[in-house]
Design an enzyme around this catalytic site. Structure first.
Site, PDB file in Angstrom:
ATOM      1  N   LYS A 198     -17.758  -6.150   8.077  1.00  0.00           N
ATOM      2  CA  LYS A 198     -16.514  -6.886   8.295  1.00  0.00           C
ATOM      3  C   LYS A 198     -16.070  -6.739   9.748  1.00  0.00           C
ATOM      4  CE  LYS A 198     -14.147  -7.168   3.835  1.00  0.00           C
ATOM      5  NZ  LYS A 198     -12.985  -6.710   3.079  1.00  0.00           N
ATOM      6  N   ARG A 213      -1.817  -5.946  -8.386  1.00  0.00           N
ATOM      7  CA  ARG A 213      -0.686  -6.823  -8.059  1.00  0.00           C
ATOM      8  C   ARG A 213      -0.542  -7.922  -9.101  1.00  0.00           C
ATOM      9  NH1 ARG A 213      -3.105  -8.068  -2.282  1.00  0.00           N
ATOM     10  NH2 ARG A 213      -4.845  -8.187  -3.720  1.00  0.00           N
ATOM     11  N   SER A 226      -2.877  -7.607   3.094  1.00  0.00           N
ATOM     12  CA  SER A 226      -3.080  -7.464   4.545  1.00  0.00           C
ATOM     13  C   SER A 226      -3.456  -8.805   5.155  1.00  0.00           C
ATOM     14  CB  SER A 226      -4.191  -6.454   4.827  1.00  0.00           C
ATOM     15  OG  SER A 226      -3.875  -5.203   4.291  1.00  0.00           O
ATOM     16  N   HIS A 264       0.838  -1.202   0.000  1.00  0.00           N
ATOM     17  CA  HIS A 264       0.000   0.000   0.000  1.00  0.00           C
ATOM     18  C   HIS A 264       0.877   1.257   0.000  1.00  0.00           C
ATOM     19  CE1 HIS A 264      -3.137  -2.617   2.267  1.00  0.00           C
ATOM     20  NE2 HIS A 264      -3.619  -2.399   1.047  1.00  0.00           N
TER      21      HIS A 264
END
Ligand code: PNS
Length: 205
Positions: free
Chosen positions: A55, A104, A142, A31
């Site tokens: 979440k 990515r 993460s 990030h």
């Protein structure tokens, strides 16, 4: 006076603001790579942390904001904020021109493209700009970091060092001695934090 006002107004109108939205639970070096490169591309960047009631994150939104701020004191054109609801509505509210996202691997692309197209239907003025994540972080997420830490693995090469400390503390783990951590001797007054911070070398930016 009027001339200065006109110059300031023109600067405001022409400055390009990008929103970098995400969960950032927690921020990783991947990030950070996108944030730093985004800050070179755009006049201003806002890292916008999503408040997502669906979440159960490891860190609260204020904690994540603080982690991002502590990781980015060197970026003068960066703001860190939080939002809920639709990203595009937040971007419109902040008068942003672009949404910034990192790509990515190929598997990111499908979802990211769908989000970009959807957001474009909601606001034709706001472009999504993708930056290819630097090679060394192309595997990093993460979730991966949290999984490694949960099982006691070293993460100090994957996240800013103060974030590594936060994560180890969350999982009540003793920071493992990795290639980048040495001389960890916890004391009663300093559970892990200070010692780990002192012992880790500074990240090259
Ligand atoms: O870090 P993440 O979890 O990959 O970020 C995903 C995020 C927050 C950018 C995305 O889920 C999002 O924009 N959520 C807000 C709700 C929204 O705008 N949904 C429509 C997207 S097309």
């Amino acid at each position: 006076m009027a001339f200065a006002f006109i110059i300031a107004s023109v600067a405001l109108v022409t400055s390009v603001l990008a929103i970098y939205p995400g969960s950032f639970d927690p921020i990783t070096l991947g990030h950070l790579d996108i944030i730093e490169r985004g800050c070179k591309l755009f006049d201003q960047v806002i890292v916008a942390v999503l408040r997502n009631p669906n979440k159960t994150p490891l860190f609260t939104v204020p904690e994540r904001i603080e982690q991002i701020r502590r990781s980015t004191p060197h970026l003068s054109n960066l703001e860190v904020d939080s939002f809920d609801g639709l990203t595009i509505n937040y971007a419109k509210m902040r008068h942003a021109s672009a949404l910034l996202r990192g790509l990515r691997v190929l598997s990111d692309f499908e979802m990211e493209l769908q989000m970009a197209h959807t957001n474009k239907t909601l606001s034709a003025q706001i472009e999504t700009v993708f930056l290819a994540t630097s090679n060394e972080y192309s595997f990093l997420s993460s979730s991966l970091v949290k999984e490694i830490a949960r099982f006691g693995g070293a993460i100090d090469h994957l996240v800013p060092k103060h974030v590594a400390v936060d994560i180890y503390q969350c999982f009540a783990k003793i920071p493992p001695v990795s290639a980048q951590t040495t001389n960890l001797v916890p004391t009663p007054d300093h559970p892990k934090t200070e010692l780990l911070i002192e012992s880790l070398p500074d990240r090259e930016t």
